[in-house]
Design a protein around this motif. Structure first.
Motif, PDB file in Angstrom:
ATOM      1  N   HIS A 219      11.866-126.400  58.304  1.00  0.00           N
ATOM      2  CA  HIS A 219      10.534-126.762  58.785  1.00  0.00           C
ATOM      3  C   HIS A 219       9.426-126.134  57.938  1.00  0.00           C
ATOM      4  N   ALA A 220       9.652-124.929  57.421  1.00  0.00           N
ATOM      5  CA  ALA A 220       8.599-124.250  56.664  1.00  0.00           C
ATOM      6  C   ALA A 220       8.447-124.816  55.256  1.00  0.00           C
ATOM      7  N   GLY A 221       9.510-125.337  54.692  1.00  0.00           N
ATOM      8  CA  GLY A 221       9.468-125.839  53.327  1.00  0.00           C
ATOM      9  C   GLY A 221       9.097-127.305  53.205  1.00  0.00           C
ATOM     10  N   GLY A 222       8.868-127.954  54.346  1.00  0.00           N
ATOM     11  CA  GLY A 222       8.447-129.345  54.298  1.00  0.00           C
ATOM     12  C   GLY A 222       9.562-130.341  54.080  1.00  0.00           C
ATOM     13  N   HIS A 223      10.809-129.944  54.382  1.00  0.00           N
ATOM     14  CA  HIS A 223      11.930-130.855  54.171  1.00  0.00           C
ATOM     15  C   HIS A 223      12.718-131.106  55.455  1.00  0.00           C
ATOM     16  N   GLY A 224      12.133-130.813  56.601  1.00  0.00           N
ATOM     17  CA  GLY A 224      12.789-131.084  57.867  1.00  0.00           C
ATOM     18  C   GLY A 224      12.545-132.508  58.330  1.00  0.00           C
ATOM     19  N   PRO A 225      13.172-132.910  59.427  1.00  0.00           N
ATOM     20  CA  PRO A 225      13.015-134.282  59.909  1.00  0.00           C
ATOM     21  C   PRO A 225      11.654-134.554  60.543  1.00  0.00           C
ATOM     22  N   LEU A 226      10.895-133.497  60.857  1.00  0.00           N
ATOM     23  CA  LEU A 226       9.621-133.652  61.553  1.00  0.00           C
ATOM     24  C   LEU A 226       8.421-133.406  60.642  1.00  0.00           C
TER      25      LEU A 226
ATOM     26  N   VAL B  58      13.611-120.785  59.593  1.00  0.00           N
ATOM     27  CA  VAL B  58      13.240-122.088  59.034  1.00  0.00           C
ATOM     28  C   VAL B  58      12.622-121.999  57.650  1.00  0.00           C
ATOM     29  N   ARG B  59      12.421-120.787  57.131  1.00  0.00           N
ATOM     30  CA  ARG B  59      11.912-120.658  55.762  1.00  0.00           C
ATOM     31  C   ARG B  59      13.019-120.104  54.865  1.00  0.00           C
ATOM     32  N   GLU B  60      12.889-120.352  53.589  1.00  0.00           N
ATOM     33  CA  GLU B  60      13.946-119.996  52.645  1.00  0.00           C
ATOM     34  C   GLU B  60      14.277-118.510  52.721  1.00  0.00           C
ATOM     35  N   GLY B  61      15.562-118.206  52.848  1.00  0.00           N
ATOM     36  CA  GLY B  61      16.047-116.832  52.859  1.00  0.00           C
ATOM     37  C   GLY B  61      16.035-116.154  54.213  1.00  0.00           C
ATOM     38  N   HIS B  62      15.311-116.689  55.177  1.00  0.00           N
ATOM     39  CA  HIS B  62      15.159-115.967  56.441  1.00  0.00           C
ATOM     40  C   HIS B  62      16.419-116.015  57.298  1.00  0.00           C
ATOM     41  N   LEU B  63      17.137-117.125  57.286  1.00  0.00           N
ATOM     42  CA  LEU B  63      18.366-117.189  58.075  1.00  0.00           C
ATOM     43  C   LEU B  63      19.394-116.188  57.554  1.00  0.00           C
ATOM     44  N   ALA B  64      19.529-116.077  56.234  1.00  0.00           N
ATOM     45  CA  ALA B  64      20.443-115.070  55.673  1.00  0.00           C
ATOM     46  C   ALA B  64      19.986-113.666  56.029  1.00  0.00           C
TER      47      ALA B  64
ATOM     48  N   ALA C  89      26.771-112.782  53.788  1.00  0.00           N
ATOM     49  CA  ALA C  89      26.579-114.190  54.105  1.00  0.00           C
ATOM     50  C   ALA C  89      26.334-115.018  52.857  1.00  0.00           C
ATOM     51  N   ARG C  90      26.722-116.285  52.925  1.00  0.00           N
ATOM     52  CA  ARG C  90      26.500-117.240  51.840  1.00  0.00           C
ATOM     53  C   ARG C  90      25.551-118.322  52.345  1.00  0.00           C
ATOM     54  N   ALA C  91      24.496-118.545  51.596  1.00  0.00           N
ATOM     55  CA  ALA C  91      23.467-119.505  52.002  1.00  0.00           C
ATOM     56  C   ALA C  91      23.513-120.746  51.125  1.00  0.00           C
ATOM     57  N   THR C  92      23.231-121.887  51.735  1.00  0.00           N
ATOM     58  CA  THR C  92      23.162-123.147  50.999  1.00  0.00           C
ATOM     59  C   THR C  92      22.255-124.099  51.783  1.00  0.00           C
ATOM     60  N   THR C  93      22.174-125.331  51.336  1.00  0.00           N
ATOM     61  CA  THR C  93      21.445-126.355  52.079  1.00  0.00           C
ATOM     62  C   THR C  93      22.355-127.556  52.305  1.00  0.00           C
TER      63      THR C  93
ATOM     64  N   ALA D  44      16.289-135.162  55.580  1.00  0.00           N
ATOM     65  CA  ALA D  44      16.097-133.918  56.322  1.00  0.00           C
ATOM     66  C   ALA D  44      17.113-132.877  55.859  1.00  0.00           C
ATOM     67  N   THR D  45      16.615-131.667  55.584  1.00  0.00           N
ATOM     68  CA  THR D  45      17.441-130.598  55.019  1.00  0.00           C
ATOM     69  C   THR D  45      17.476-129.398  55.952  1.00  0.00           C
ATOM     70  N   VAL D  46      18.669-128.789  56.048  1.00  0.00           N
ATOM     71  CA  VAL D  46      18.811-127.531  56.778  1.00  0.00           C
ATOM     72  C   VAL D  46      19.128-126.400  55.812  1.00  0.00           C
TER      73      VAL D  46
END
Length: 255
Positions: free
Chosen positions: A136-143, A166-172, A183-187, A243-245
């Motif tokens: 959602h923060a990067g502008g690539h979500g479904p909304l 919802v912003r890059e790196g925050h979930l990790a 943890a390993r992060a991807t999209t 839409a990207t997660v």
């Protein structure tokens, strides 16, 4: 965030995205026959159904705080152990599962770090904890088109860009705070086609999530203005929404 809506309303709003995402997300987590798996915050069961398809219903458990969603999953998948519970206090002993997954849930947890700790606790050492949230923060979500239109008409409106993960790196980072530092992060990306604008707009009127709550709060005139602003944001129909997660996986460390 409360989702006090019917399972049908949620599926009309998000099912076109969450169901194809579930296939990719289960692949990422390495879910396969013989595993015992947990779906945390299962909603109406998009991921639950995919897990059951891979492992069999008897090998799947699910937790969900919404009564209507939990009932819908029990009816859809009667062999799954579905319990009403928040992520922050999972009703299972330590090391119960081979994998615990949370699809499109962490950003709505009251305490995301505690929720991830609980997912780790109920997963055996060496098992997998996985989560994904919309970008959602990067502008690539479904909304993205919806919230862009909202901000153009109402710059003070709260969108979903400040939610956890919802912003890059925050979930990790949340995984690390929960003791899951390797943890390993991807999209992951899904694409949903729409044959006409009304097919895209109508689910926003069903009161689902922050977007639905915002639409429900508007006067008829302001709602009509937002509808037309959204129409201007989108390509002429037919069109496709990409839409990207952000997705993170981690193996639970040994005791």
């Amino acid at each position: 965030m409360s989702f006090d809506v019917s399972a049908d309303a949620y599926l009309r709003f998000m099912g076109g995205y969450s169901e194809p995402l579930a296939v990719q997300f289960a692949d990422l987590a390495g879910i396969q026959p013989g595993q015992r798996v947990l779906d945390v915050g299962c909603g109406p069961g998009a991921l639950t159904a995919e897990l059951a398809r891979r492992t069999g219903e008897a090998a799947v458990s699910a937790v969900e705080p919404s009564a209507s969603f939990a009932t819908a999953v029990r009816e859809r998948l009667p062999g799954v152990d579905v319990r009403r519970s928040a992520a922050e206090q999972l009703p299972f002993p330590d090391g119960t599962f081979d994998a615990a997954l949370a699809q499109l849930v962490v950003h709505f947890m009251t305490d995301p770090v505690q929720g991830l700790r609980e997912m780790s606790r109920v997963t055996r050492p060496g098992g997998t904890v996985a989560a994904c949230v919309w970008d959602h923060a990067g502008g690539h979500g479904p909304l993205t088109a919806f919230w862009t239109a909202v901000r153009e008409l109402d710059p003070a409106a709260d969108d979903e860009s400040g939610l956890a993960g919802v912003r890059e790196g925050h979930l990790a980072w949340l995984f690390a705070q929960a003791g899951l530092g390797q943890a390993r992060a991807t999209t992951l990306t899904v694409r949903v086609p729409y044959g006409r604008f009304e097919q895209w707009w109508e689910p926003f009127t069903l009161g689902v999530g922050p977007a639905g709550a915002y639409v429900a709060s508007l006067t008829p005139d302001r709602r009509a203005a937002l509808r037309e602003q959204c129409r201007r944001q989108l390509p002429a129909a037919p069109f496709e929404i990409s839409a990207t997660v952000w997705a993170v996986t981690c193996q639970v460390p040994p005791l």
